[in-house]
Design an enzyme around this catalytic site. Structure first.
Site, PDB file in Angstrom:
ATOM      1  CG  MET A   6       8.589   0.635   6.150  1.00 35.36           C
ATOM      2  SD  MET A   6       8.624   2.244   7.024  1.00 35.36           S
ATOM      3  CE  MET A   6       6.906   2.409   7.529  1.00 35.36           C
ATOM      4  CD  GLU A   7       7.507  -5.866   2.115  1.00 37.62           C
ATOM      5  OE1 GLU A   7       6.811  -5.835   1.087  1.00 37.62           O
ATOM      6  OE2 GLU A   7       8.507  -6.607   2.248  1.00 37.62           O
TER       7      GLU A   7
ATOM      8  CB  CYS B 212      -3.977   1.896  -1.130  1.00 35.32           C
ATOM      9  SG  CYS B 212      -2.459   1.348  -0.319  1.00 35.32           S
TER      10      CYS B 212
ATOM     11  CG  HIS C 122      -0.032  -0.825   1.220  1.00 40.98           C
ATOM     12  ND1 HIS C 122      -1.027  -1.442   0.488  1.00 40.98           N
ATOM     13  CD2 HIS C 122       0.260  -1.696   2.217  1.00 40.98           C
ATOM     14  CE1 HIS C 122      -1.319  -2.621   1.010  1.00 40.98           C
ATOM     15  NE2 HIS C 122      -0.549  -2.785   2.079  1.00 40.98           N
TER      16      HIS C 122
ATOM     17  CD  GLU D 221      -0.776   2.841  -3.193  1.00 46.16           C
ATOM     18  OE1 GLU D 221      -1.415   2.223  -4.057  1.00 46.16           O
ATOM     19  OE2 GLU D 221       0.027   2.290  -2.405  1.00 46.16           O
TER      20      GLU D 221
ATOM     21  CB  CYS E  96      -4.242  -3.035  -2.825  1.00 44.23           C
ATOM     22  SG  CYS E  96      -3.812  -2.156  -1.301  1.00 44.23           S
TER      23      CYS E  96
END
Length: 295
Positions: free
Chosen positions: A90-91, A132, A102, A104, A129
């Site tokens: 989600m951005e 996360c 992110h 996760e 990443c």
């Protein structure tokens, strides 16, 4: 989102696509699969457990809201209850990148807000990443959590994060998703404040003691809660607004339909979420009213 879900369903193998379509397109689908539903999918598909979870990732990724990167990531968390929870990245256009959630984090917070007390495994499109990996190391089940990627054997989180730093290094013995009730109360009779207080009382904030929660009210009347998920490494902490927004997104809601918000947080905490909550809501819609209570 609906179009992407339809496209993802069209990619599914014919052996279980009709049953999956029936589940996912049902009006009461909440982006989770019960243990019984998942077992039926296993039976119909003839796939191994790991292969089926990977096959279902496009459904999770279809929920992604990624207007900046246009990079759609899905995640599927299996709670210790056996239920599977979907999540996606989600951005927010116009907000600083630190407000990003992110996949996760989304899937884990989705499970947490629906009452799970731990995560058995997580399946994702791409290798997690470092952010996360550290976020997951806060979990109650961090020592046993397994990570499944496409076309790879499952590995434990500790294999992805060797010699890890976590809550125990700061003298904390309760992880994220531990059952907790902080017992905070308020005489404020505003419904949204009381709902945010519910979220505050299950929040995880052992390092700053800023127990906090957010409630979002949609035009439909639905209310989504978010509890603060703090992290031993600080930066991977997930603010309560983002947790609430993730719940709304995974129910297919549009952020444009947020009608009101409330934030309740500790008056004695070492930090505050007020400024960042206001700033992120301003980016979504400057007309969203925010009720605030410090206890």
């Amino acid at each position: 989102m609906r179009n992407r879900i339809e496209q993802a369903l069209q990619q599914m193998p014919a052996s279980f696509a009709p049953y999956l379509r029936e589940l996912v397109l049902a009006k009461d689908f909440d982006a989770t699969f019960s243990a019984e539903q998942y077992q039926q999918l296993l039976t119909l598909s003839g796939l191994e457990d790991a292969d089926l979870r990977v096959a279902l990732l496009p459904i999770a990724a279809a929920y992604s809201y990624a207007p900046i990167s246009e990079f759609y990531v899905g995640a599927i968390v299996r709670g210790i209850s056996g239920r599977l929870y979907l999540g996606a990245n989600m951005e927010f256009t116009g907000a600083q990148l630190g407000q990003t959630v992110h996949a996760e984090q989304c899937a884990i917070s989705h499970a947490w807000m629906k009452g799970e007390k731990g995560v058995a495994d997580i399946t994702i499109n791409f290798s997690p990443c470092g952010h996360c990996r550290q976020f997951m190391n806060e979990l109650t089940t961090a020592s046993s959590l397994k990570i499944q990627l496409p076309k790879r054997a499952a590995k434990t989180l500790q294999e992805y994060l060797p010699e890890s730093f976590g809550p125990a290094d700061l003298g904390i013995d309760s992880g994220l998703m531990s059952p907790v009730n902080h017992g905070k109360t308020s005489d404020d009779d505003e419904e949204l404040i009381q709902q945010a207080l519910r979220a505050m009382n299950i929040s995880h904030s052992p390092y700053t003691q800023n127990f906090s929660g957010v409630a979002l009210k949609m035009r439909s009347g639905a209310i989504y809660l978010g509890a603060y998920a703090e992290n031993a490494a600080f930066n991977p902490s997930l603010p309560p607004l983002q947790v609430a927004l993730a719940q709304a997104m995974m129910m297919g809601e549009s952020f444009e339909d947020i009608e009101a918000a409330a934030l309740v947080e500790s008056a004695t905490g070492k930090i505050s979420h007020l400024a960042d909550t206001q700033a992120t809501l301003e980016v979504i819609n400057p007309d969203i009213p925010l009720s605030y209570l410090s206890l």
